[in-house]
Design a protein around this motif. Structure first.
Motif, PDB file in Angstrom:
ATOM      1  N   SER A   1     -10.118  64.267  -2.794  1.00  0.00           N
ATOM      2  CA  SER A   1     -10.280  63.989  -1.369  1.00  0.00           C
ATOM      3  C   SER A   1      -9.395  62.838  -0.919  1.00  0.00           C
ATOM      4  O   SER A   1      -8.894  62.838   0.182  1.00  0.00           O
ATOM      5  CB  SER A   1     -11.737  63.684  -1.038  1.00  0.00           C
ATOM      6  OG  SER A   1     -12.179  62.586  -1.775  1.00  0.00           O
ATOM      7  N   SER A   2      -9.171  61.845  -1.808  1.00  0.00           N
ATOM      8  CA  SER A   2      -8.321  60.739  -1.385  1.00  0.00           C
ATOM      9  C   SER A   2      -6.885  61.222  -1.247  1.00  0.00           C
ATOM     10  O   SER A   2      -6.129  60.748  -0.423  1.00  0.00           O
ATOM     11  CB  SER A   2      -8.420  59.568  -2.357  1.00  0.00           C
ATOM     12  OG  SER A   2      -7.828  59.920  -3.587  1.00  0.00           O
ATOM     13  N   SER A   3      -6.479  62.226  -2.068  1.00  0.00           N
ATOM     14  CA  SER A   3      -5.112  62.728  -1.927  1.00  0.00           C
ATOM     15  C   SER A   3      -4.941  63.455  -0.591  1.00  0.00           C
ATOM     16  O   SER A   3      -3.891  63.381   0.033  1.00  0.00           O
ATOM     17  CB  SER A   3      -4.746  63.646  -3.101  1.00  0.00           C
ATOM     18  OG  SER A   3      -5.448  64.862  -3.024  1.00  0.00           O
ATOM     19  N   MET A   4      -5.980  64.149  -0.145  1.00  0.00           N
ATOM     20  CA  MET A   4      -5.916  64.807   1.170  1.00  0.00           C
ATOM     21  C   MET A   4      -5.874  63.766   2.285  1.00  0.00           C
ATOM     22  O   MET A   4      -5.196  63.938   3.295  1.00  0.00           O
ATOM     23  CB  MET A   4      -7.147  65.699   1.369  1.00  0.00           C
ATOM     24  CG  MET A   4      -7.009  67.073   0.776  1.00  0.00           C
ATOM     25  SD  MET A   4      -5.732  68.029   1.638  1.00  0.00           S
ATOM     26  CE  MET A   4      -4.753  68.545   0.253  1.00  0.00           C
ATOM     27  N   LEU A   5      -6.594  62.676   2.066  1.00  0.00           N
ATOM     28  CA  LEU A   5      -6.596  61.581   3.033  1.00  0.00           C
ATOM     29  C   LEU A   5      -5.193  60.979   3.113  1.00  0.00           C
ATOM     30  O   LEU A   5      -4.660  60.741   4.204  1.00  0.00           O
ATOM     31  CB  LEU A   5      -7.612  60.533   2.571  1.00  0.00           C
ATOM     32  CG  LEU A   5      -8.068  59.488   3.571  1.00  0.00           C
ATOM     33  CD1 LEU A   5      -8.720  60.158   4.772  1.00  0.00           C
ATOM     34  CD2 LEU A   5      -9.062  58.541   2.910  1.00  0.00           C
ATOM     35  N   ASP A   6      -4.580  60.755   1.939  1.00  0.00           N
ATOM     36  CA  ASP A   6      -3.198  60.243   1.889  1.00  0.00           C
ATOM     37  C   ASP A   6      -2.250  61.221   2.578  1.00  0.00           C
ATOM     38  O   ASP A   6      -1.333  60.821   3.294  1.00  0.00           O
ATOM     39  CB  ASP A   6      -2.734  60.092   0.428  1.00  0.00           C
ATOM     40  CG  ASP A   6      -3.439  58.945  -0.279  1.00  0.00           C
ATOM     41  OD1 ASP A   6      -3.881  58.017   0.416  1.00  0.00           O
ATOM     42  OD2 ASP A   6      -3.557  58.996  -1.522  1.00  0.00           O
ATOM     43  N   HIS A   7      -2.485  62.503   2.316  1.00  0.00           N
ATOM     44  CA  HIS A   7      -1.634  63.556   2.882  1.00  0.00           C
ATOM     45  C   HIS A   7      -1.684  63.516   4.418  1.00  0.00           C
ATOM     46  O   HIS A   7      -0.662  63.588   5.088  1.00  0.00           O
ATOM     47  CB  HIS A   7      -2.117  64.914   2.342  1.00  0.00           C
ATOM     48  CG  HIS A   7      -1.282  66.078   2.765  1.00  0.00           C
ATOM     49  ND1 HIS A   7       0.088  66.009   2.928  1.00  0.00           N
ATOM     50  CD2 HIS A   7      -1.621  67.366   3.069  1.00  0.00           C
ATOM     51  CE1 HIS A   7       0.545  67.197   3.314  1.00  0.00           C
ATOM     52  NE2 HIS A   7      -0.470  68.030   3.413  1.00  0.00           N
TER      53      HIS A   7
END
Length: 267
Positions: free
Chosen positions: A3-9
């Motif tokens: 989920s943090s990678s999607m947030l970064d994305h």
């Protein structure tokens, strides 16, 4: 965590789209009708974008639903409740529905009550207690805004009868509640009488905040820190709990009368 990678994305796509359009954060904030501070926090992954925010980004950048798709993936992957800066949400909210079974809601506390509550917990050193008291009183500025939030506070009758500090502190606090309830046109104070017996509220305190844009969020107070949860199905359930609690409470005027009556028993 995925989920943090999607947030970064999301943050990266937003920065990229803004740079490509040659817009400043301020210009984008204006185009989205959101605050510059919020745009900055989304771009640094400090705040999670709401669905409304994502849709507005799609409109402004003509992104054909890209931002909404990323936002929905963040939401789907967020199993861990998202912890956000609650004070920021509270300060921007257009409405707050607040339930407290054990103590007076923070926004309605007097300085004496707040100090007795924080000192009594035994968790803080004296200087930390003072910092916490100042921070709590600062948050109350939200009620003095030009357009304060619509605040509906429901508390258990037990709150009025539980001694926090010396009796004088309690009397002052309860009189303060009556004063606020009478003076603030956008504040409603309700008490669930002891006669209600077992009801939903015995499971603990919570606040439902309605932000200026986007969907409601729920704040759950923990022993040492709180958490903000914005999963739609959870928020929906908490609104049902709220409605049930609200149904057990006395009317605003009946509540103020009861508070005034109990205030005089604290001698």
């Amino acid at each position: 965590m995925e989920s943090s990678s999607m947030l970064d994305h999301f943050a990266e796509e937003l920065r990229l789209a803004r740079a490509t359009s040659g817009m400043s954060q301020t210009a984008l904030a204006e185009a989205l009708s959101y605050s510059g501070a919020l745009v900055a926090k989304v771009e640094t992954c400090e705040r999670r974008p709401s669905l409304d925010f994502a849709r507005r980004c799609d409109t402004v950048f003509g992104a054909d639903g890209r931002f909404e798709r990323i936002q929905r993936r963040i939401s789907r992957e967020t199993v861990v409740p998202w912890v956000r800066d609650w004070t920021g949400i509270e300060a921007e909210a257009t409405a707050l529905r607040w339930f407290e079974p054990l103590c007076v809601p923070g926004l309605l506390q007097t300085e004496g009550y707040a100090r007795a509550l924080l000192a009594g917990a035994g968790l803080f050193a004296p200087d930390e207690v003072e910092q916490q008291v100042v921070a709590r009183l600062d948050r109350q500025a939200v009620l003095a805004r030009d357009r304060p939030p619509l605040l509906t506070a429901v508390m258990d009758e037990y709150v009025l009868r539980r001694r926090i500090g010396v009796p004088e502190v309690m009397r002052e606090q309860l009189r303060h509640l009556v004063k606020l309830g009478s003076a603030l046109p956008r504040a409603r104070i309700h008490v669930v009488p002891l006669s209600a017996g077992a009801y939903c509220g015995v499971n603990g305190p919570f606040v439902i905040a309605t932000p200026p844009h986007g969907e409601d969020v729920v704040y759950l107070e923990g022993q040492l820190h709180g958490q903000v949860i914005d999963r739609p199905e959870f928020v929906r359930q908490m609104v049902e709990v709220w409605e049930s609690i609200r149904g057990e409470a006395l009317s605003h005027q009946q509540s103020l009368d009861l508070i005034a009556e109990v205030a005089e028993t604290w001698t």
